[in-house]
Design an enzyme around this catalytic site. Structure first.
Site, mmCIF file in Angstrom:
data_model
loop_
_atom_site.group_PDB
_atom_site.id
_atom_site.type_symbol
_atom_site.label_atom_id
_atom_site.label_comp_id
_atom_site.label_asym_id
_atom_site.label_seq_id
_atom_site.Cartn_x
_atom_site.Cartn_y
_atom_site.Cartn_z
ATOM 1 C CB THR A 1 -0.984 0.003 1.196
ATOM 2 O OG1 THR A 1 -1.521 1.299 1.352
ATOM 3 C CG2 THR A 1 -0.324 -0.400 2.485
ATOM 4 C CB SER B 1 -3.355 2.976 10.242
ATOM 5 O OG SER B 1 -3.195 1.869 9.365
ATOM 6 C CE1 TYR C 1 -3.858 -3.138 5.297
ATOM 7 C CE2 TYR C 1 -3.983 -0.761 4.995
ATOM 8 C CZ TYR C 1 -3.846 -2.033 4.472
ATOM 9 O OH TYR C 1 -3.684 -2.195 3.125
ATOM 10 C CG HIS C 2 -1.498 2.123 6.156
ATOM 11 N ND1 HIS C 2 -2.637 2.639 6.728
ATOM 12 C CD2 HIS C 2 -1.690 2.192 4.813
ATOM 13 C CE1 HIS C 2 -3.482 3.022 5.767
ATOM 14 N NE2 HIS C 2 -2.941 2.751 4.599
ATOM 15 C CE LYS D 1 -0.885 -4.511 2.569
ATOM 16 N NZ LYS D 1 -1.670 -5.708 2.164
HETATM 17 N N1 USQ Z 1 -11.198 10.216 4.429
HETATM 18 C C1 USQ Z 1 -12.057 11.294 4.627
HETATM 19 N N2 USQ Z 1 -13.361 11.016 4.832
HETATM 20 C C2 USQ Z 1 -13.873 9.756 4.841
HETATM 21 C C3 USQ Z 1 -12.994 8.657 4.627
HETATM 22 C C4 USQ Z 1 -11.661 8.939 4.439
HETATM 23 O O1 USQ Z 1 -11.642 12.456 4.610
HETATM 24 O O2 USQ Z 1 -15.080 9.612 5.035
HETATM 25 C C5 USQ Z 1 -9.762 10.457 4.177
HETATM 26 C C6 USQ Z 1 -8.852 9.727 5.135
HETATM 27 O O3 USQ Z 1 -8.650 10.462 6.314
HETATM 28 C C7 USQ Z 1 -7.593 9.554 4.281
HETATM 29 C C8 USQ Z 1 -8.130 9.428 2.868
HETATM 30 O O4 USQ Z 1 -9.458 9.944 2.904
HETATM 31 O O5 USQ Z 1 -6.809 10.696 4.360
HETATM 32 C C9 USQ Z 1 -8.174 8.004 2.341
HETATM 33 O O6 USQ Z 1 -8.905 7.212 3.250
HETATM 34 P P1 USQ Z 1 -9.497 5.769 2.873
HETATM 35 O O7 USQ Z 1 -10.322 5.319 4.042
HETATM 36 O O8 USQ Z 1 -10.113 5.798 1.541
HETATM 37 O O9 USQ Z 1 -8.154 4.926 2.700
HETATM 38 P P2 USQ Z 1 -7.142 4.293 3.762
HETATM 39 O O10 USQ Z 1 -7.628 4.279 5.150
HETATM 40 O O11 USQ Z 1 -5.817 4.955 3.556
HETATM 41 O O12 USQ Z 1 -7.065 2.777 3.292
HETATM 42 C C10 USQ Z 1 -7.482 2.351 2.000
HETATM 43 C C11 USQ Z 1 -7.728 0.857 2.029
HETATM 44 C C12 USQ Z 1 -6.415 0.141 2.320
HETATM 45 C C13 USQ Z 1 -5.368 0.572 1.307
HETATM 46 C C14 USQ Z 1 -5.216 2.086 1.328
HETATM 47 C C15 USQ Z 1 -4.249 2.611 0.300
HETATM 48 O O13 USQ Z 1 -8.702 0.543 3.020
HETATM 49 O O14 USQ Z 1 -6.630 -1.259 2.279
HETATM 50 O O15 USQ Z 1 -4.135 -0.024 1.624
HETATM 51 O O16 USQ Z 1 -6.489 2.674 1.042
HETATM 52 S S1 USQ Z 1 -3.354 4.022 0.874
HETATM 53 O O17 USQ Z 1 -4.298 5.006 1.395
HETATM 54 O O18 USQ Z 1 -2.608 4.569 -0.240
HETATM 55 O O19 USQ Z 1 -2.471 3.568 1.911
#
Ligand code: USQ
Length: 394
Positions: free
Chosen positions: A157, A192, A194-195, A198
């Site tokens: 990720t 996090s 979770y991250h 990874k």
């Molecule tokens: N966010 C908001 N509002 C929301 C949901 C999320 O502002 O209602 C923000 C979060 O704070 C974050 C961003 O949007 O800054 C992305 O959040 P997300 O929930 O879409 O993604 P994340 O928690 O980072 O995790 C997801 C997947 C995970 C994958 C990751 C890729 O659940 O499995 O590894 O995306 S990455 O984000 O590049 O690490």
């Protein structure tokens, strides 16, 4: 070619299984129903009911004549993992129960994928750590002992890198220090648990590559959006699991669902958090191209698996524009960020490697978002307001 998909029931696993099966690969999927069971345990629902993995494999067979073999089981059990390679396997569903043979490629999705889940409490932190690390370790040893030629494609990720104040390279960084040069894994700093698992997975497999010449591709994926892939468009029962809740929903899918029911879009904090995004169709292309162009023996090959970048506020504004065009009343509401993350930061990742092996991106255009609105709107009556935001904080 025989492909083994670990985590074949999840958001990415099932579409991946159909994609390869449709292209003539022998596909075997394994899953312990973690996602479904967690949705039940945590009462977070799904946008629509999804047939079980065995039911889906039967539907797929009825539609295409292709067989996807199914095993329901927990891959933290090393004997189950090893049976997938040494033929002691027992299928839960297969037309032909003879062992397909050692897979040329194994795609490893069998992980707890949610950042909020991993920080709900020490109990969920433990589940995340033990599942993700044990499955990866079991896989590494099974490959070392039984199937050293099998190519591992592991989903990493982009969040492993965090949001550093320098450009993010594809996995590696050349460093010059006191007049000497070397190449290291690009610094990782997750926000996090979770991250963090990874990052630990990467370290485990990097160890396996150095010690035992394993072949590994690590796909550093950003948040994925989307529902349908070419294999599911004409039969909604083949649609992937779609979550829009705070735990398992990713941000684009959440915003569209919120817009459909008039729930103000939940922008966390300032909304300047920038990430690399990709359409679920591109995840499939990326694993396919990586399968056809495998890593070499003794190589940990890392690709940044994103197609474009957006800030959360840009996504909210696009959702508002598209939703309004379709007649929805879409409000944006900044709420206090439940996560500890930078809300304004430099973000400049490189993502060329997958294009170089033939991936052709689908971008998040207004038309693509409109298409998503139309599908989500079909299930408007199923959308539950109470699961959209509970405020899991860290
Ligand atoms: N966010 C908001 N509002 C929301 C949901 C999320 O502002 O209602 C923000 C979060 O704070 C974050 C961003 O949007 O800054 C992305 O959040 P997300 O929930 O879409 O993604 P994340 O928690 O980072 O995790 C997801 C997947 C995970 C994958 C990751 C890729 O659940 O499995 O590894 O995306 S990455 O984000 O590049 O690490």
């Amino acid at each position: 070619m025989h492909i083994l998909i670990l985590g074949g029931d999840g958001y990415l696993g099932w579409p991946t299984a159909m994609y390869f099966s449709n292209r003539g690969y022998d596909v075997t999927v394994v899953d312990n129903y973690f996602r479904r069971n967690s949705c039940t345990e945590l009462d977070v629902g799904m946008l629509y009911p999804v047939p079980t993995l065995i039911e889906r494999a039967k539907l797929w067979h009825a539609k295409t004549g292709y067989e996807i073999k199914v095993i329901i089981g927990d891959l933290t059990d090393p004997e189950l993992m090893r049976s997938l390679f040494d033929g002691r396997i027992t299928y839960n569903w297969a037309l032909d129960e003879t062992f397909t043979g050692i897979p040329e490629t194994v795609i490893h999705y069998a992980e707890q994928p949610s950042a909020p889940y991993s920080l709900m409490s020490y109990k969920y932190a433990n589940i995340t750590l033990s599942n993700n690390l044990l499955v990866t370790n079991n896989l590494m040893f099974a490959i070392r002992d039984i199937a050293p030629d099998t190519h591992i494609i592991k989903l990493g990720t982009m969040g492993e890198y965090g949001t550093p104040n320098i450009d993010i390279e594809e996995g590696w960084l050349d460093i010059e220090h006191k007049g000497r040069k070397d190449r290291f894994l690009f610094p990782r700093q997750a926000s996090s648990l979770y991250h963090t698992t990874k990052i630990m997975d990467t370290d485990l497999l990097w160890f396996g590559v150095r010690m035992w010449n394993l072949k590994v591709t690590d796909l550093m994926q950003g948040p994925v959006y989307g529902i349908d892939t070419d294999e599911s468009t004409d039969d909604q029962r083949l649609r992937t699991i779609f979550n829009y809740d705070e735990i398992f929903g990713t941000v684009v899918n959440r915003f569209i669902t919120q817009a459909v029911i008039g729930y103000p879009l939940t922008v966390y904090g300032e909304g300047g958090q920038t990430r690399g995004y990709l359409n679920i169709k591109d995840t499939l292309q990326c694993v396919h191209r990586s399968t056809e162009n495998p890593a070499k023996s003794g190589e940990l090959r890392i690709f940044n698996q994103i197609m474009e970048t957006f800030s959360v506020m840009q996504l909210a504004e696009m959702t508002q524009r598209v939703g309004s065009k379709l007649g929805f009343d879409v409000q944006i509401k900044r709420i206090e960020n439940p996560r500890k993350e930078a809300e304004k930061h430099y973000y400049n990742p490189t993502y060329q490697g997958l294009r170089d092996i033939g991936v052709e991106p689908h971008y998040l255009t207004e038309e693509v978002m409109e298409g998503l609105f139309r599908v989500v709107d079909l299930y408007e009556d199923n959308i539950r307001k109470d699961i959209i935001f509970r405020g899991i904080k860290w």
